[in-house]
Design a protein around this motif. Sequence first.
Motif, PDB file in Angstrom:
ATOM      1  N   LEU A 121      28.842   0.708  69.908  1.00 18.10           N
ATOM      2  CA  LEU A 121      28.935   1.827  70.862  1.00 18.10           C
ATOM      3  C   LEU A 121      28.112   3.018  70.398  1.00 18.10           C
ATOM      4  CD1 LEU A 121      30.220   2.944  73.421  1.00 18.10           C
ATOM      5  CD2 LEU A 121      32.212   3.649  72.051  1.00 18.10           C
ATOM      6  N   ARG A 122      28.083   3.277  69.066  1.00 15.35           N
ATOM      7  CA  ARG A 122      27.292   4.394  68.544  1.00 15.35           C
ATOM      8  C   ARG A 122      25.794   4.162  68.758  1.00 15.35           C
ATOM      9  NH1 ARG A 122      29.437   4.411  64.126  1.00 15.35           N
ATOM     10  NH2 ARG A 122      27.954   3.157  62.932  1.00 15.35           N
ATOM     11  N   ARG A 123      25.359   2.902  68.543  1.00 14.48           N
ATOM     12  CA  ARG A 123      23.940   2.618  68.774  1.00 14.48           C
ATOM     13  C   ARG A 123      23.566   2.809  70.228  1.00 14.48           C
ATOM     14  NH1 ARG A 123      24.954  -1.701  65.184  1.00 14.48           N
ATOM     15  NH2 ARG A 123      25.083  -3.145  66.958  1.00 14.48           N
ATOM     16  N   LEU A 124      24.463   2.392  71.132  1.00 17.30           N
ATOM     17  CA  LEU A 124      24.185   2.556  72.557  1.00 17.30           C
ATOM     18  C   LEU A 124      24.134   4.034  72.928  1.00 17.30           C
ATOM     19  CD1 LEU A 124      23.808   1.195  75.312  1.00 17.30           C
ATOM     20  CD2 LEU A 124      26.294   1.204  75.595  1.00 17.30           C
ATOM     21  N   THR A 125      24.951   4.824  72.300  1.00 20.70           N
ATOM     22  CA  THR A 125      24.941   6.276  72.570  1.00 20.70           C
ATOM     23  C   THR A 125      23.671   6.930  72.039  1.00 20.70           C
ATOM     24  OG1 THR A 125      27.355   6.278  72.447  1.00 20.70           O
ATOM     25  CG2 THR A 125      26.223   8.415  72.304  1.00 20.70           C
ATOM     26  N   ASN A 126      23.259   6.550  70.838  1.00 18.50           N
ATOM     27  CA  ASN A 126      22.078   7.184  70.232  1.00 18.50           C
ATOM     28  C   ASN A 126      20.784   6.865  70.986  1.00 18.50           C
ATOM     29  OD1 ASN A 126      23.652   8.320  68.224  1.00 18.50           O
ATOM     30  ND2 ASN A 126      23.392   6.589  66.821  1.00 18.50           N
ATOM     31  N   THR A 127      20.707   5.696  71.570  1.00 21.13           N
ATOM     32  CA  THR A 127      19.480   5.339  72.293  1.00 21.13           C
ATOM     33  C   THR A 127      19.349   6.061  73.623  1.00 21.13           C
ATOM     34  OG1 THR A 127      20.644   3.431  73.239  1.00 21.13           O
ATOM     35  CG2 THR A 127      19.314   3.059  71.253  1.00 21.13           C
ATOM     36  N   SER A 128      20.454   6.649  74.103  1.00 22.31           N
ATOM     37  CA  SER A 128      20.417   7.400  75.374  1.00 22.31           C
ATOM     38  C   SER A 128      19.857   6.545  76.477  1.00 22.31           C
ATOM     39  CB  SER A 128      19.591   8.679  75.223  1.00 22.31           C
ATOM     40  OG  SER A 128      20.108   9.494  74.213  1.00 22.31           O
ATOM     41  N   SER A 129      20.382   5.344  76.603  1.00 28.25           N
ATOM     42  CA  SER A 129      19.840   4.395  77.582  1.00 28.25           C
ATOM     43  C   SER A 129      20.028   4.891  78.995  1.00 28.25           C
ATOM     44  CB  SER A 129      20.518   3.040  77.410  1.00 28.25           C
ATOM     45  OG  SER A 129      20.284   2.552  76.109  1.00 28.25           O
ATOM     46  N   PHE A 130      21.173   5.463  79.295  1.00 28.22           N
ATOM     47  CA  PHE A 130      21.410   5.945  80.659  1.00 28.22           C
ATOM     48  C   PHE A 130      20.527   7.154  80.981  1.00 28.22           C
ATOM     49  CE2 PHE A 130      25.291   3.563  79.698  1.00 28.22           C
ATOM     50  CZ  PHE A 130      25.434   2.798  80.846  1.00 28.22           C
ATOM     51  N   THR A 131      20.280   7.958  79.970  1.00 25.29           N
ATOM     52  CA  THR A 131      19.368   9.097  80.205  1.00 25.29           C
ATOM     53  C   THR A 131      17.958   8.606  80.539  1.00 25.29           C
ATOM     54  OG1 THR A 131      20.626  10.424  78.634  1.00 25.29           O
ATOM     55  CG2 THR A 131      18.425  11.220  79.219  1.00 25.29           C
ATOM     56  N   VAL A 132      17.512   7.609  79.796  1.00 25.83           N
ATOM     57  CA  VAL A 132      16.194   7.025  80.072  1.00 25.83           C
ATOM     58  C   VAL A 132      16.175   6.405  81.455  1.00 25.83           C
ATOM     59  CG1 VAL A 132      14.547   5.261  79.360  1.00 25.83           C
ATOM     60  CG2 VAL A 132      15.737   6.638  77.640  1.00 25.83           C
ATOM     61  N   LEU A 133      17.268   5.702  81.812  1.00 27.49           N
ATOM     62  CA  LEU A 133      17.337   5.085  83.135  1.00 27.49           C
ATOM     63  C   LEU A 133      17.286   6.146  84.226  1.00 27.49           C
ATOM     64  CD1 LEU A 133      17.749   2.501  84.788  1.00 27.49           C
ATOM     65  CD2 LEU A 133      20.220   2.818  84.551  1.00 27.49           C
ATOM     66  N   GLN A 134      17.989   7.254  84.016  1.00 28.45           N
ATOM     67  CA  GLN A 134      17.979   8.327  85.009  1.00 28.45           C
ATOM     68  C   GLN A 134      16.585   8.958  85.138  1.00 28.45           C
ATOM     69  OE1 GLN A 134      20.375   9.124  87.042  1.00 28.45           O
ATOM     70  NE2 GLN A 134      19.236  10.839  87.997  1.00 28.45           N
ATOM     71  N   GLU A 135      15.898   9.175  84.021  1.00 27.89           N
ATOM     72  CA  GLU A 135      14.555   9.759  84.078  1.00 27.89           C
ATOM     73  C   GLU A 135      13.583   8.832  84.799  1.00 27.89           C
ATOM     74  OE1 GLU A 135      13.419  10.627  80.108  1.00 27.89           O
ATOM     75  OE2 GLU A 135      14.760  12.369  79.918  1.00 27.89           O
ATOM     76  N   LYS A 136      13.734   7.530  84.541  1.00 26.38           N
ATOM     77  CA  LYS A 136      12.858   6.575  85.223  1.00 26.38           C
ATOM     78  C   LYS A 136      13.107   6.582  86.720  1.00 26.38           C
ATOM     79  CE  LYS A 136      11.962   3.345  81.455  1.00 26.38           C
ATOM     80  NZ  LYS A 136      10.497   3.450  81.573  1.00 26.38           N
ATOM     81  N   LEU A 137      14.382   6.663  87.092  1.00 25.71           N
ATOM     82  CA  LEU A 137      14.690   6.718  88.526  1.00 25.71           C
ATOM     83  C   LEU A 137      14.109   7.975  89.171  1.00 25.71           C
ATOM     84  CD1 LEU A 137      18.403   5.459  88.551  1.00 25.71           C
ATOM     85  CD2 LEU A 137      16.444   4.319  89.589  1.00 25.71           C
ATOM     86  N   GLU A 138      14.227   9.114  88.478  1.00 22.70           N
ATOM     87  CA  GLU A 138      13.677  10.357  89.038  1.00 22.70           C
ATOM     88  C   GLU A 138      12.155  10.301  89.144  1.00 22.70           C
ATOM     89  OE1 GLU A 138      15.135  13.397  86.497  1.00 22.70           O
ATOM     90  OE2 GLU A 138      17.192  13.325  87.295  1.00 22.70           O
ATOM     91  N   ASN A 139      11.504   9.795  88.128  1.00 21.72           N
ATOM     92  CA  ASN A 139      10.035   9.690  88.170  1.00 21.72           C
ATOM     93  C   ASN A 139       9.584   8.748  89.276  1.00 21.72           C
ATOM     94  OD1 ASN A 139       9.818  11.414  86.002  1.00 21.72           O
ATOM     95  ND2 ASN A 139       9.792   9.751  84.491  1.00 21.72           N
ATOM     96  N   TRP A 140      10.360   7.622  89.430  1.00 21.99           N
ATOM     97  CA  TRP A 140       9.988   6.682  90.491  1.00 21.99           C
ATOM     98  C   TRP A 140      10.174   7.317  91.859  1.00 21.99           C
ATOM     99  CZ3 TRP A 140      13.082   1.753  92.151  1.00 21.99           C
ATOM    100  CH2 TRP A 140      12.304   1.001  93.024  1.00 21.99           C
TER     101      TRP A 140
END
Length: 490
Positions: free
Chosen positions: A5-24
């Motif tokens: 869970l800590r690794r998943l939090t540190n990678t900020s995967s949802f933040t990256v997913l949100q930025e990709k959605l906004e850019n798209w």
Amino acid sequence: MAATLRRLTNTSSFTVLQEKLENWHRDYHVFSCEQNLNRCCELIELTAKIQGQLFAILNLAAAEGGQYAGVDTLKTRLLPWLGNSFSISRPSVTDDTSMQLIQDSAEKDRQLRELSCSHESDMKKMEVQLISTRLQLDSVTAELVDVQKELEETKRKSATTLLATEDEILQLKSDLRSANERLEIYKRKLEALDDYERQIRLLKDEVSYLNTEKAMLQERLVRSRSPSPLPRLSRSSSPPRNGSPTRAQLTNSSRYARLVSSFSDLYAVERLEAQSLLRRYIADFEMIQRIIFIAAMESFQRAKLDYRKFKLRVRKTLSSHIGPESLEDAAVDYIVKNLDLYDVQSSVNDVINAMNLNLQISFPPEVDLSLISDLIRETCRVAFAMQTLDPPLDLAFASDGELYNDTKYRRSFDSEFTAPLVSYHVWPALVEGNTVVVKGEAVTRRAALWSRSRSRSVSPLRSRSLSPSHSLRFNSKKSLSPDRLTTRHL
């Protein structure tokens, strides 16, 4: 489970997913269909990776709760969701590899954004350049229109130029002649560079020779101071002897080159200046050239006469001369050393008085030949100094209507090149005996003696009687005082 869970939090995967959605969403209408599909597949892959990690955490959390812990939650939330025909398989890669792929995807997305920004910046620059180019094109188009208008105006005026009067045509020829003369001046200046280099070599040779002669003279001076056993013979009974060369003889070659160059400068500089001054008052360009030519000839004749008189006075002053050189050599050497004693102003006055009585030239009464006194003065100086050379330099004999000689003269640009006779002279030729040193300039035309009915009588424009000021200058010629030619000048 906590570490995953800590690794998943540190990678900020949802933040990256949100930025990709906004850019798209921002660039959806800019991208092509192929690019939009690639973006969608990329988001699906990223979502599947995140879901795979969440299912791994779900499995670990269920295992930590024991055999029956969390069963209600799984039945009420997970099973119904799976029942809606959505299934997901556990990723074939490890958690660390999945995190690395997410980070690589985020880095590629960042690079893509940077490239997009760079592309937009380049597009803006190109748009600015395009606007600037369009403005320049508009300016060039406007200039082209103006040039076309000027061309039309020139064409319209050129039609009327054919109706120009004879005076306008003569003025155009005069302007062309002046331009050609300036071109000739520039050519002579270029040719003078070679003469200057040759003079430099001659001067270096002369300096070397003078240094050798100086050493020889010092040795002779030392020997002359020692007592001589031979009795001193009187000057009258001593046999002729060949002494060391005088200064005039030593510098003859360098003075020759310098004076020839000065004569060329008279033609290229002083002649044109005098011509420009006379053109302000005399419209006949041929008469201007005749006046300048006669001024040069009269200056040489007067300088030669003054040189002979000056030399006689020097010989009289040095009559008691005793030395290794002859009286003639001593007199010439004295004149070379004291050229500044030449009363050039007296010669200038005599030349002007002689030209006022010359029947070959005519000019308005308000014109005073003192306008070209600078040309006459410099010509007298050069002519006087040329008489000290061995042999002296002189001007070639010239007369209107003589047969054109290509070795003595060159034709002017407005001459008839097939004409055999000289109509009039522009500049005299410099000769050494029978050898031409510097060519003169002449105008050749067919029927030279009958082309213009020029009267040889006194011109109606100007009386040839001397004015009181001219008579005063003529009668008050300066001559060297006997006090100035004493032995203290030697």
